[in-house]
Design an enzyme around this catalytic site. Structure first.
Site, PDB file in Angstrom:
ATOM      1  N   PHE A 571       0.797  -1.218   0.000  1.00  0.00           N
ATOM      2  CA  PHE A 571       0.000   0.000   0.000  1.00  0.00           C
ATOM      3  C   PHE A 571       0.839   1.283   0.000  1.00  0.00           C
ATOM      4  O   PHE A 571       0.275   2.365   0.068  1.00  0.00           O
ATOM      5  CB  PHE A 571      -0.928   0.019   1.221  1.00  0.00           C
ATOM      6  CG  PHE A 571      -2.000  -1.022   1.156  1.00  0.00           C
ATOM      7  CD1 PHE A 571      -3.124  -0.832   0.364  1.00  0.00           C
ATOM      8  CD2 PHE A 571      -1.874  -2.203   1.865  1.00  0.00           C
ATOM      9  CE1 PHE A 571      -4.108  -1.796   0.303  1.00  0.00           C
ATOM     10  CE2 PHE A 571      -2.859  -3.174   1.798  1.00  0.00           C
ATOM     11  CZ  PHE A 571      -3.988  -2.971   1.013  1.00  0.00           C
ATOM     12  N   GLY A 572       2.144   1.183  -0.063  1.00  0.00           N
ATOM     13  CA  GLY A 572       2.915   2.408  -0.025  1.00  0.00           C
ATOM     14  C   GLY A 572       4.375   2.198  -0.312  1.00  0.00           C
ATOM     15  O   GLY A 572       4.816   1.103  -0.670  1.00  0.00           O
ATOM     16  N   VAL A 574       8.623   3.761   0.686  1.00  0.00           N
ATOM     17  CA  VAL A 574       9.516   4.489   1.583  1.00  0.00           C
ATOM     18  C   VAL A 574      10.591   5.147   0.726  1.00  0.00           C
ATOM     19  O   VAL A 574      11.268   4.476  -0.046  1.00  0.00           O
ATOM     20  CB  VAL A 574      10.169   3.555   2.618  1.00  0.00           C
ATOM     21  CG1 VAL A 574      11.067   4.353   3.561  1.00  0.00           C
ATOM     22  CG2 VAL A 574       9.121   2.810   3.406  1.00  0.00           C
ATOM     23  N   ASP A 709      11.148  -7.481  14.372  1.00  0.00           N
ATOM     24  CA  ASP A 709      12.067  -7.601  13.235  1.00  0.00           C
ATOM     25  C   ASP A 709      13.384  -6.910  13.562  1.00  0.00           C
ATOM     26  O   ASP A 709      13.926  -6.172  12.737  1.00  0.00           O
ATOM     27  CB  ASP A 709      11.441  -7.007  11.968  1.00  0.00           C
ATOM     28  CG  ASP A 709      12.200  -7.406  10.704  1.00  0.00           C
ATOM     29  OD1 ASP A 709      13.033  -8.337  10.789  1.00  0.00           O
ATOM     30  OD2 ASP A 709      11.975  -6.794   9.649  1.00  0.00           O
TER      31      ASP A 709
END
Length: 853
Positions: A571-572, A574, A709
């Site tokens: 959805f996006g 970086v 993570d």
């Protein structure tokens, strides 16, 4: 009569052929252990057995070892050829009386006892790092492995010192019978970008006679794309160009230990025809049984494949020829011909197969024909003897049938249970795309006790054939047994729909090992721009957060300058950007070490315009949570762009990039770095960076946030080795190899995950502590190696099953060369099986402060 196939073992032999060969177990006799000299009768060669304390505790040479003296050695005779993949060394402890050990050593080996070969790794280095104290066992993989009968350990020092050694060899018997091959030297392929070297770099044959073994028998099969390798492009293949061979073929001759009956030969060939590389067009083989070559050769022509570029094994039928040597002419099908492995199948009887099976599972020596001298048989007893032999053969056949049936049935169960495990993992973790970062757990306890860790290697053979998926055994352990009062207490959590913004059910929190674990019905799943389920936060806490104002300002988009795309998700994206005038929009608590008129480097998370309503709502909730993370070692939210689309959040970014790339470009301080002019990072600075990561995680754990993570790829490096923990390493293609995909949906960083996270879907501060131990291991290795690099992803998951069963067969990450014992004990504490026994980040942070020089 049956056929014995060695192919299945050969390409994976380095991974599974790791049995102790008998120094510590006593199968190697005293008479087969010798040395160049001995200090006294009580330090003779026979006392050089790993983990033994007999005599004066070890083998010690007569004189002090000098830097230029390589005359002292401890020699082992294995009686037959063995495939050796691992060695172990230890010093002389003798209950605290002794303190002599070899800090470095070399290995020499021989197949016939006359010609000795110096082992070297794939980079050409001969010296092996040894022990740092007199009692710990240090294990070193031999890469490449060696095929030998005789092995010598030769201590090496950089100054005059007394040394003593205890040793062990690990591997298995070399059943191929191949003692040497003779092939033309590999050639260099010139590509537009870089040269590709296709030489046999580990060949140990003599220069003049070229009689030895090398990459065609090292157990490593090359990739489909021969330009990819962990050493240099083309490393795994030996290749030849047809212009160098006017006859149109390459001749390779194979010598065996004795005359054998051969059924097939398998040749692993590259077929990347786009680069003018194909498997051979025809092979013609000649056989020698005694002294003369047979007059009529055997010819075989495989089907030429110009559709599938994958590397493959080509099987050549050798028609049961008896031979002690085979000479084959491989004809070119294109400009280049590349081989990575050649293996032979032989014809043998039931008795030989059974004895070899007994050897590999009980470590017993296999009788050979030489051990049983020819003797006359009384004719009157011939019928009785034949009857007994027939009965024995029938019994052996029955045993083999039972064994084969058990293996087939076990494989069927294993496949079925692995499918069950994939389903459980996918459902438990409720992940449909590519990322997960923080899990907020408000009731979690932050303190645990610390206990002494056990030895790193309890058992060397890593992944036994009797592996069972731990999910079948959970209900049998008291730790995970069902409660009579709450029958569903340990049941796996179910996967909610990602379209639900929040679920406010009041399902009871599941608690295991004293660590709270939220059922999915209790949590809000937030859709991160770099994937799915960036956060998993209790709904009650989300309700409290939603009532507060976001303490970040709107930033003008026109002041952002795109520099680089860091990653993307469902959805996006970086982006790495420069922000002008950022100082004017920031709180006074932010101090930028940059002049006000200069742009600031930032990371911008941007929601795509086609994102659905739920993703948009989750993005805004993510901003609220990020705005409340305020710690010197956590990436901060600086500003937002939410008044118009696309929605953006602007976070800090550090000028030196992520810690993984930063350390991989540096070397430890020392003579090697000086010779190569490589930038260095001192051990003190490594400890400083690790302490900062522990401090940041201490802050997150105090808020009951779980990162899920933690790794060096998710830590950013600033000036003066400043570290800040981030969360978007998963979205970067650079690190796609660090994540394991389950059924094409969920991706998991399994090499950093605790056993309970992989098998049970539990993510807690205790599982973050496990990941911190792996991150610390990365740092001390300068990020030169992926954790568990010797294991496949599937074997890593199987190893977590060994942690689950806790039968001392689990494999731990080895102690890095530059890592002191005190720091390695910290790692082992992080990897304790019981979550309650792992330390808290507060304790770890304090321990690192005390260790830091």
């Amino acid at each position: 009569m049956i056929y014995i196939s060695l192919l299945s073992m050969r390409c994976f032999q380095s991974c599974v052929c790791r049995y102790p060969l008998g120094m510590s177990g006593g199968q190697i006799l005293d008479e087969d252990i010798s040395a160049s000299s001995q200090w006294s009768e009580s330090t003779a060669a026979r006392y050089g057995r790993l983990d033994f304390e007999e005599g004066d505790g070890a083998w010690c040479p007569e004189i002090t070892v000098e830097p230029d003296n390589l005359k002292e050695f401890l020699q082992i005779d294995l009686r037959s050829l063995h495939f050796i993949t691992l060695v172990g060394t230890q010093g002389r402890h003798a209950g605290g009386i002794g303190n002599e050990f070899a800090q470095m050593y070399k290995i020499k080996y021989s197949r016939d006892g006359s010609r000795w070969i110096s082992w070297k790794n794939r980079q050409g280095k001969q010296v092996i790092e040894g022990n740092r104290n007199a009692y710990d066992i240090v294990l070193k993989d031999l890469d490449p492995p060696i095929i030998a009968r005789f092995v010598r350990f030769m201590p090496v020092t950089d100054h005059s010192m007394n040394v003593c050694m205890r040793v062990e060899l690990y591997g298995c018997e070399w059943l191929d019978g191949l003692v040497s091959y003779n092939a033309p030297a590999g050639e260099q392929m010139n590509s537009p970008s870089y040269p590709i070297y296709l030489n046999d770099s580990v060949y140990d044959g003599a220069v003049i006679y070229r009689c030895g073994l090398g990459q065609l028998t090292d157990g490593v099969c090359g990739l489909d794309d021969f330009t990819h390798s962990h050493v240099w492009p083309g490393y795994d293949y030996v290749g030849w160009n047809n212009e160098s061979f006017p006859s149109g073929y390459v001749e390779i001759m194979f010598e065996f230990d004795r005359t054998r009956n051969f059924t097939t030969m398998k040749v692993h060939c590259n077929n990347m025809f786009s680069q003018h590389v194909k498997a051979f067009r025809q092979v013609v083989c000649y056989f020698r049984s005694d002294l003369d070559w047979e007059a009529s050769p055997l010819s075989f022509s495989p089907v030429v494949d110009e559709k599938n570029p994958s590397a493959r094994f080509v099987t050549v039928n050798l028609a049961n020829h008896m031979a002690s040597a085979i000479k084959c002419h491989f004809y070119f099908a294109d400009a280049w011909m590349l081989f990575s492995e050649i293996t032979f199948q032989k014809h043998s009887n039931v008795t030989e197969l059974t004895l070899n099976f007994i050897y590999h599972h009980n470590y017993l020596p296999v009788p050979s024909a030489e051990d049983d001298p020819t003797h006359k048989v009384d004719d009157s007893n011939t019928r009785i003897l034949i009857g007994c032999l027939v009965a024995i053969i029938f019994i052996l056949v029955a045993i083999i049938v039972i064994i084969l049936w058990r293996q087939v049935w076990q494989k069927m169960l294993e496949k079925a249970s692995r499918r069950m495990l994939d389903d459980e993992l996918t459902a438990s973790l409720s992940i449909q795309s590519e990322t997960f970062t923080y899990n907020h757990n408000p009731n979690q306890s932050g303190t645990t006790s610390e206990q002494e860790s056990n030895s790193t290697y309890e058992r060397i053979f890593p992944l036994g054939p009797d592996y069972q998926e731990p999910s079948r055994l959970i209900c049998k352990l008291p730790e995970f047994a069902q409660s009579s009062e709450d029958p569903g207490r340990w049941t796996h959590i179910s996967a909610p729909s990602t379209s639900t913004a929040a679920s406010k059910s009041t399902t009871t929190t599941v608690v295991q090992d004293g660590v709270p674990h939220y059922a999915e019905a209790d949590i809000v799943n937030l859709q991160g721009v770099t994937g799915s389920n960036t956060y998993a936060i209790p709904a009650v806490t989300m309700d409290l957060l939603s009532g507060k104002d976001v303490a970040v300002e709107e930033f003008p988009r026109k002041l952002l300058t795109f520099k680089e795309k860091l990653g993307e998700g469902q959805f996006g994206e970086v982006h790495l950007c420069e922000a002008e005038g950022m100082q004017e929009f920031m709180n006074k608590e932010f101090l930028f070490d940059i002049a006000e008129d200069l742009p600031v480097l930032v990371a911008v998370k941007m929601l795509r315009s086609d994102a659905n309503k739920n993703a948009r709502n989750d993005f805004l909730k993510e901003i609220k949570i990020m705005s409340r993370l305020k710690d010197p070692n956590i990436i901060r939210l600086l500003a937002v762009c939410i008044y118009s689309d696309p929605l953006c959040m602007i976070t800090e970014y550090m000028e030196n990039g992520d810690l993984n790339q930063f350390l991989s470009r540096h070397e430890p301080e020392g003579q090697l770095a000086q010779l190569s002019n490589a930038p260095t990072v001192s051990f003190n600075n490594l400890c400083y960076m690790a302490t900062q990561i522990a401090s940041g995680m201490k802050y997150l754990s105090s808020l009951n946030f779980v990162h899920r993570d933690l790794a060096t790829r998710n830590c950013l490096v600033g000036k003066k080795y400043t570290i800040k923990i981030a969360d978007f390493g998963m979205s970067r293609n650079l690190y796609s190899g660090d994540y394991y995909r389950i059924q094409g949906r969920a991706v998991l960083p399994i090499r950093w995950m605790s056993w309970e996270s992989i098998l049970l879907g539990k993510f807690t501060t205790a599982s973050d502590m496990w990941a911190f131990g792996v991150t610390l291991w990365e740092i001390l290795n300068y990020c030169k190696e992926q954790p568990y690099s010797q294991l496949t992803d599937e074997q890593v998951i199987e190893n977590t099953g060994e942690f689950f069963r806790d039968q001392k067969r689990q494999i731990y990450l080895p102690q890095p060369v530059l890592c002191p014992d005190s720091l390695y004990k910290v790692m082992l504490c992080c990897w304790r099986r019981n979550t309650k026994e792992r330390p808290s980040f507060q304790e770890i942070h304090q321990a690192l402060l005390e260790i830091q020089p």
